[in-house]
Design an enzyme around this catalytic site. Structure first.
Site, PDB file in Angstrom:
ATOM      1  N   ILE A  12       0.847  -1.201   0.000  1.00 43.88           N
ATOM      2  CA  ILE A  12       0.000   0.000   0.000  1.00 43.88           C
ATOM      3  C   ILE A  12       0.880   1.248   0.000  1.00 43.88           C
ATOM      4  O   ILE A  12       0.620   2.216  -0.726  1.00 43.88           O
ATOM      5  CB  ILE A  12      -0.975  -0.015   1.196  1.00 43.88           C
ATOM      6  CG1 ILE A  12      -1.796  -1.324   1.170  1.00 43.88           C
ATOM      7  CG2 ILE A  12      -1.920   1.192   1.147  1.00 43.88           C
ATOM      8  CD1 ILE A  12      -2.644  -1.560   2.396  1.00 43.88           C
ATOM      9  N   ALA A  74       4.120  -2.278   9.353  1.00 44.83           N
ATOM     10  CA  ALA A  74       3.451  -3.179  10.293  1.00 44.83           C
ATOM     11  C   ALA A  74       3.657  -4.617   9.855  1.00 44.83           C
ATOM     12  O   ALA A  74       3.854  -4.900   8.681  1.00 44.83           O
ATOM     13  CB  ALA A  74       1.950  -2.897  10.346  1.00 44.83           C
ATOM     14  N   TYR A 140      -2.914  -9.078  15.931  1.00 44.25           N
ATOM     15  CA  TYR A 140      -2.767  -8.060  14.885  1.00 44.25           C
ATOM     16  C   TYR A 140      -3.784  -6.935  15.097  1.00 44.25           C
ATOM     17  O   TYR A 140      -3.428  -5.754  15.206  1.00 44.25           O
ATOM     18  CB  TYR A 140      -2.926  -8.702  13.496  1.00 44.25           C
ATOM     19  CG  TYR A 140      -3.059  -7.677  12.405  1.00 44.25           C
ATOM     20  CD1 TYR A 140      -2.059  -6.735  12.197  1.00 44.25           C
ATOM     21  CD2 TYR A 140      -4.187  -7.632  11.581  1.00 44.25           C
ATOM     22  CE1 TYR A 140      -2.184  -5.767  11.202  1.00 44.25           C
ATOM     23  CE2 TYR A 140      -4.317  -6.685  10.589  1.00 44.25           C
ATOM     24  CZ  TYR A 140      -3.316  -5.750  10.407  1.00 44.25           C
ATOM     25  OH  TYR A 140      -3.445  -4.794   9.433  1.00 44.25           O
ATOM     26  N   HIS A 188      -2.450 -13.733   0.546  1.00 35.23           N
ATOM     27  CA  HIS A 188      -3.704 -13.045   0.245  1.00 35.23           C
ATOM     28  C   HIS A 188      -4.460 -13.673  -0.911  1.00 35.23           C
ATOM     29  O   HIS A 188      -3.870 -14.270  -1.812  1.00 35.23           O
ATOM     30  CB  HIS A 188      -3.437 -11.562  -0.015  1.00 35.23           C
ATOM     31  CG  HIS A 188      -2.930 -10.860   1.210  1.00 35.23           C
ATOM     32  ND1 HIS A 188      -1.611 -10.553   1.394  1.00 35.23           N
ATOM     33  CD2 HIS A 188      -3.585 -10.468   2.336  1.00 35.23           C
ATOM     34  CE1 HIS A 188      -1.477  -9.986   2.576  1.00 35.23           C
ATOM     35  NE2 HIS A 188      -2.648  -9.921   3.172  1.00 35.23           N
ATOM     36  N   GLY A 283      -8.811 -17.361  12.864  1.00 28.88           N
ATOM     37  CA  GLY A 283      -9.026 -15.911  13.042  1.00 28.88           C
ATOM     38  C   GLY A 283      -9.833 -15.215  11.965  1.00 28.88           C
ATOM     39  O   GLY A 283      -9.928 -13.994  11.973  1.00 28.88           O
TER      40      GLY A 283
HETATM   41  N1  UDP Z   1      -8.449 -16.908   1.454  1.00 28.56           N
HETATM   42  C1  UDP Z   1      -8.553 -18.177   0.880  1.00 28.56           C
HETATM   43  N2  UDP Z   1      -7.432 -18.706   0.297  1.00 28.56           N
HETATM   44  C2  UDP Z   1      -6.242 -18.035   0.244  1.00 28.56           C
HETATM   45  C3  UDP Z   1      -6.164 -16.747   0.805  1.00 28.56           C
HETATM   46  C4  UDP Z   1      -7.296 -16.219   1.413  1.00 28.56           C
HETATM   47  O1  UDP Z   1      -9.601 -18.810   0.917  1.00 28.56           O
HETATM   48  O2  UDP Z   1      -5.265 -18.576  -0.307  1.00 28.56           O
HETATM   49  C5  UDP Z   1      -9.650 -16.307   2.076  1.00 28.56           C
HETATM   50  C6  UDP Z   1      -9.455 -15.950   3.542  1.00 28.56           C
HETATM   51  O3  UDP Z   1      -9.788 -17.025   4.375  1.00 28.56           O
HETATM   52  C7  UDP Z   1     -10.407 -14.758   3.678  1.00 28.56           C
HETATM   53  C8  UDP Z   1     -10.395 -14.105   2.309  1.00 28.56           C
HETATM   54  O4  UDP Z   1      -9.906 -15.094   1.406  1.00 28.56           O
HETATM   55  O5  UDP Z   1     -11.707 -15.199   3.928  1.00 28.56           O
HETATM   56  C9  UDP Z   1      -9.494 -12.895   2.232  1.00 28.56           C
HETATM   57  O6  UDP Z   1      -8.226 -13.236   2.785  1.00 28.56           O
HETATM   58  P1  UDP Z   1      -6.946 -12.342   2.650  1.00 28.56           P
HETATM   59  O7  UDP Z   1      -5.808 -13.081   3.279  1.00 28.56           O
HETATM   60  O8  UDP Z   1      -6.773 -11.906   1.228  1.00 28.56           O
HETATM   61  O9  UDP Z   1      -7.273 -11.015   3.472  1.00 28.56           O
HETATM   62  P2  UDP Z   1      -7.719 -10.815   5.015  1.00 28.56           P
HETATM   63  O10 UDP Z   1      -9.231 -10.888   4.999  1.00 28.56           O
HETATM   64  O11 UDP Z   1      -7.064 -11.845   5.858  1.00 28.56           O
HETATM   65  O12 UDP Z   1      -7.240  -9.421   5.307  1.00 28.56           O
END
Ligand code: UDP
Length: 324
Positions: A12, A74, A140, A188, A283
């Site tokens: 970002i 962070a 976090y 992500h 989480g």
């Molecule tokens: N997610 C998933 N598979 C992945 C990465 C993320 O199913 O390889 C899901 C994750 O459980 C959440 C959503 O996608 O419900 C977004 O996750 P991300 O890690 O992108 O962002 P966060 O919500 O943790 O900030």
């Protein structure tokens, strides 16, 4: 105007740095390069350093004549924070305290702080506004909420002006395609989907399909990084006429499930995203969707990227040809 961007080499932060330079702001980046990329800051001045090594930071701030600081440094992975709480509190809270003390000594009185939807914990509303209770459920989110509290105290005690911007899910990349999201390991959703589409990563794992959502997968609010950068620029302006500590939620106000994202990404990439259902990740709340009415009203913020396909398209441009 001169701005110090802590964490400006990150995902970002680098998009923010580009925006500041486009706006003609004298921009200095301070980053320890633990997860950031030197290549991502373009023509901005760059200082490699760590908020936990405060003498270096003090020197930079005391000599720099900065008008404001933007603070993106962070650790930001929910699951990792559960495993390594001390690292999260040290980096996110102690690091920020060092920054605030150095700012005070140097007489720099304005801060834009990267906060997160994770300060809210388990959502109690379909649309989360700023009045929603903040009860973080992982280190976090707790570390970010602690900093928000410190900023409220700093406003009262020292007159620090601050804006905490609580991002929902930052997404996309610069439309130029030369800066974007690059983490190692990548956790992500959007990068993992697009890398799976490209054959650069294994089959996408969908973390849980038994959530209390229409298709059982988690629902999130994806907001483009350039729209986040725009909110930061507006926050800088806002602080010229508003004292105190302020917080704004930043999202598009539209929720997409993981399965809907897989579908949208498949259409952008013009090929199906290979996926398998995997266990839940620690989480993850069922649904996180922002009300950004306050940011719209008080900052005049209006996201330009409102279509999920357009957001994913910018990320796809980057992931087909990542530079770092
Ligand atoms: N997610 C998933 N598979 C992945 C990465 C993320 O199913 O390889 C899901 C994750 O459980 C959440 C959503 O996608 O419900 C977004 O996750 P991300 O890690 O992108 O962002 P966060 O919500 O943790 O900030």
């Amino acid at each position: 105007m001169k701005v110090l961007v802590c964490g400006g080499a990150g995902y970002i932060g680098s998009h923010m740095v580009r925006r500041l330079i486009q706006d003609g702001v004298d921009t200095v980046v301070f980053d320890n390069l633990s997860t950031g990329h030197r290549e991502s800051v373009g023509g901005a001045s760059f200082v490699q350093g760590d908020l936990l090594a405060s003498s270096q930071l003090r020197e930079l701030l005391s000599q720099g004549r900065f008008d404001a600081v933007m603070h993106f440094c962070a650790r930001s992975l929910v699951g990792e924070s559960v495993q390594q709480p001390y690292a999260y509190y040290e980096n996110n809270v102690v690091g920020t305290l060092n920054l605030l003390q150095a700012m005070r000594e140097a007489g720099v009185g304005k801060l834009v702080f990267s906060s997160t939807a994770a300060v809210f914990g388990q959502p109690e509303a379909d649309l989360i506004d700023e009045a929603h209770p903040t009860r973080p459920i992982n280190p976090y989110g707790a570390s970010k909420r602690m900093v928000e509290t410190i900023l409220e105290d700093a406003a009262r005690a020292h007159g620090l002006r601050s804006v905490a911007l609580r991002y929902f899910n930052a997404a996309g990349a610069s439309p130029e395609g030369d800066i974007g999201e690059s983490h190692s390991p990548e956790t992500h959703l959007i990068p993992n989907m697009l890398r799976a589409a490209n054959g650069d990563a294994p089959t996408l794992k969908v973390f849980g399909n038994d959530y209390a959502t229409p298709d059982g997968t988690c629902v999130r609010d994806y907001v483009h990084v350039d729209d986040l950068a725009d909110a930061h620029s507006r926050a800088l302006d806002f602080m010229t006429s508003n004292d105190g500590a302020h917080a704004f939620n930043l999202g598009n106000g539209a929720g997409f499930s993981v399965m809907q994202m897989i579908d949208a990404a498949g259409q952008v990439a013009k090929r199906p995203i290979p996926f398998e259902i995997a266990p839940r990740r620690q989480g993850d709340p069922d649904r996180l969707v922002a009300s950004s009415a306050k940011a719209r009203r008080e900052l005049g913020w209006q996201p330009r990227y409102t279509e999920i396909a357009d957001i994913i398209e910018t990320a796809w441009r980057w992931h087909r040809n990542p530079r770092y």
